[in-house]
Design a protein around this motif. Structure first.
Motif, mmCIF file in Angstrom:
data_model
loop_
_atom_site.group_PDB
_atom_site.id
_atom_site.type_symbol
_atom_site.label_atom_id
_atom_site.label_comp_id
_atom_site.label_asym_id
_atom_site.label_seq_id
_atom_site.Cartn_x
_atom_site.Cartn_y
_atom_site.Cartn_z
ATOM 1 N N LEU A 1 -9.827 141.761 24.200
ATOM 2 C CA LEU A 1 -9.117 141.382 22.877
ATOM 3 C C LEU A 1 -9.802 142.261 22.005
ATOM 4 C CD1 LEU A 1 -9.189 137.465 23.002
ATOM 5 C CD2 LEU A 1 -7.237 139.202 23.240
ATOM 6 N N ALA A 2 -9.290 142.761 20.751
ATOM 7 C CA ALA A 2 -10.075 143.632 19.865
ATOM 8 C C ALA A 2 -11.147 142.985 19.137
ATOM 9 C CB ALA A 2 -8.988 143.848 18.727
ATOM 10 N N SER A 3 -11.053 141.800 19.186
ATOM 11 C CA SER A 3 -12.550 140.867 18.723
ATOM 12 C C SER A 3 -13.653 141.019 19.602
ATOM 13 C CB SER A 3 -12.074 139.487 18.412
ATOM 14 O OG SER A 3 -11.547 138.839 19.828
ATOM 15 N N ASP A 4 -13.358 141.547 20.741
ATOM 16 C CA ASP A 4 -14.488 141.788 21.692
ATOM 17 C C ASP A 4 -15.488 142.884 21.262
ATOM 18 O OD1 ASP A 4 -13.568 139.681 23.201
ATOM 19 O OD2 ASP A 4 -12.523 141.218 24.556
ATOM 20 N N GLY A 5 -14.852 144.002 20.483
ATOM 21 C CA GLY A 5 -15.791 144.927 19.834
ATOM 22 C C GLY A 5 -15.191 146.312 20.548
ATOM 23 N N ASP B 1 -10.125 131.069 23.990
ATOM 24 C CA ASP B 1 -9.924 132.451 24.024
ATOM 25 C C ASP B 1 -9.207 132.669 25.437
ATOM 26 O OD1 ASP B 1 -12.540 131.832 25.614
ATOM 27 O OD2 ASP B 1 -12.280 134.031 26.219
ATOM 28 N N THR C 1 -5.829 145.023 22.799
ATOM 29 C CA THR C 1 -5.672 143.732 23.079
ATOM 30 C C THR C 1 -4.641 143.783 24.076
ATOM 31 O OG1 THR C 1 -6.229 143.140 20.956
ATOM 32 C CG2 THR C 1 -4.847 141.690 21.991
ATOM 33 N N GLU D 1 -5.619 132.827 24.563
ATOM 34 C CA GLU D 1 -5.282 134.123 23.916
ATOM 35 C C GLU D 1 -5.295 135.190 24.633
ATOM 36 O OE1 GLU D 1 -4.823 135.795 19.796
ATOM 37 O OE2 GLU D 1 -4.627 133.925 20.790
ATOM 38 N N ARG D 2 -6.537 135.404 25.781
ATOM 39 C CA ARG D 2 -6.459 136.535 26.440
ATOM 40 C C ARG D 2 -4.980 136.460 27.520
ATOM 41 N NH1 ARG D 2 -11.475 138.891 26.026
ATOM 42 N NH2 ARG D 2 -12.962 137.635 24.745
#
Length: 388
Positions: free
Chosen positions: A232-236, A303, A265, A306-307
């Motif tokens: 996910l983009a939120s992972d960095g 998550d 993502t 979401e994943r």
């Protein structure tokens, strides 16, 4: 001192300053409760009895398969030896397919109330529990994960819905506890689909055995591995990793992700390997999330959901024929996602109302979803547009 610490922890829990792990084992396990619940089975049975589609067609497909053959002869062996890509294949296919057949027969029993299917499922489970002692060679963990994912699904339905007798159910439980669980519970540092399938087996076995400690251990590994399998983009800038794998540099991570250097993502650790292995990972994620939901914790709202949503959507886009851009896997994908979308699509779109246009299109195109002949089977029948 230990008693004081326990009292302090208990007081903190009551005060709300601490919380039980969100995905911890339930106080009491629900049965049948591995991937499919009694409410889901009852919904499907009502639809089948009414001749409604796609469920009636899905049942007909299942009953016409070799897995529902009432003349099937079990082929157990003491030691199942599976090398890489099942070479050598000493009992590997036999074990996986007998386990799928037991689950198929258990479903057939519940949906038709034809007792012959229940007895056939019992015959298959008894044949293996009387003989098997070990899995060996390089693919042993994965093989155990695949077969060990199907056995408890069959056993849950038979133990908790069949009105006849299953004399050797205790021996079957011992088989799961002594032969299967130790092989999978400690996980794997191989490709992510291995550990995800192994944790699916461990979670399902733990439900059948009502083993809360193993359930919690497997679920913790599952959560870590899922986060490291789908980006996910939120992972960095880089994907998350499993600490034990020591993927501590960008080069190591890129190599582990099949040489992919651009992370978006929904991309998975095995997308650039092929979508078939990616499908194994996605399927296992959905199965564990579904079992967790039945057991009282809805991981689809975390998550994990979401994943799963983005992994399904990303892979479905290309499976449906969208041109592969040059930055993705060198501009070429090996397709073949498999019959793996029903559970996640039903949970996320139908239950939670999330728009999943590409996943929906692929799911509907592939109905009725059959089996991958490994560990996924008949999910249009059990989960297709199932509100329960």
């Amino acid at each position: 001192m230990r008693r004081t610490a326990l009292l302090t922890t208990a007081a903190a829990l009551l005060a709300g300053t601490l919380a039980w792990p969100a995905d911890a084992a339930p106080a009491a396990f629900a049965h049948p409760g591995v991937s499919v619940s009694r409410a889901q089975l009852d919904f499907t049975r009502a639809k089948v009895d009414a001749g409604a589609q796609p469920w009636k067609g899905a049942l007909d497909q299942m009953l016409a398969s070799r897995y529902a053959d009432l003349n099937r002869t079990p082929r157990p062996r003491a030691v199942v030896e599976c090398g890489s890509y099942s070479n050598p294949n000493n009992g590997c296919t036999d074990e996986r397919e007998d386990a799928i057949a037991a689950y198929t027969d258990a479903l057939a029993w519940y949906l038709t109330r034809d007792e012959r299917y229940a007895k056939k499922a019992i015959q298959l489970m008894d044949a293996w529990s009387a003989v098997i002692t070990d899995h060996t060679n390089s693919n042993a963990p994965l093989q155990t994960g695949w077969a060990g994912s199907s056995w408890p699904k069959a056993a849950e339905i038979i133990k908790y819905t069949y009105t006849g007798t299953w004399t050797n159910s205790g021996r079957f439980a011992t088989m799961l506890r002594d032969v299967y669980l130790p092989e999978v519970i400690n996980g794997s540092n191989s490709n992510g689909n291995w550990e995800l399938s192994m944790m699916e087996a461990a979670v399902g076995i733990s439900v059948f055995l009502e083993d809360k400690a193993s359930y919690d251990k497997a679920m913790a590994k599952f959560r870590t591995r899922t986060a490291a399998y789908v980006y996910l983009a939120s992972d960095g800038d880089l994907p998350k990793t499993v600490p034990s794998q020591n993927l501590n540099t960008r080069d190591k991570i890129v190599n582990y992700w099949q040489g992919q250097t651009t992370f978006v993502t929904g991309l998975t650790q095995e997308t650039c390997r092929d979508l078939t292995h990616t499908g194994y990972g996605i399927s296992a994620i959905s199965h564990v999330a579904e079992t967790s939901r039945i057991q009282g914790t809805d991981l689809y709202g975390t998550d994990v959901g979401e994943r799963l949503r983005h992994a399904l959507g990303f892979q479905s886009t290309y499976e449906l024929g969208t041109a592969v851009p040059g930055w993705l896997c060198g501009g070429s994908l090996d397709l073949g996602l498999g019959p793996v979308t029903e559970v996640g699509y039903n949970a996320l779109h139908n239950r939670r109302g999330v728009a999943m246009t590409n996943t929906q299109a692929l799911t509907e195109r592939n109905r009725p979803a059959g089996t991958d002949n490994l560990f996924t089977a008949w999910e249009t029948l059990t989960h297709g547009d199932n509100p329960n």
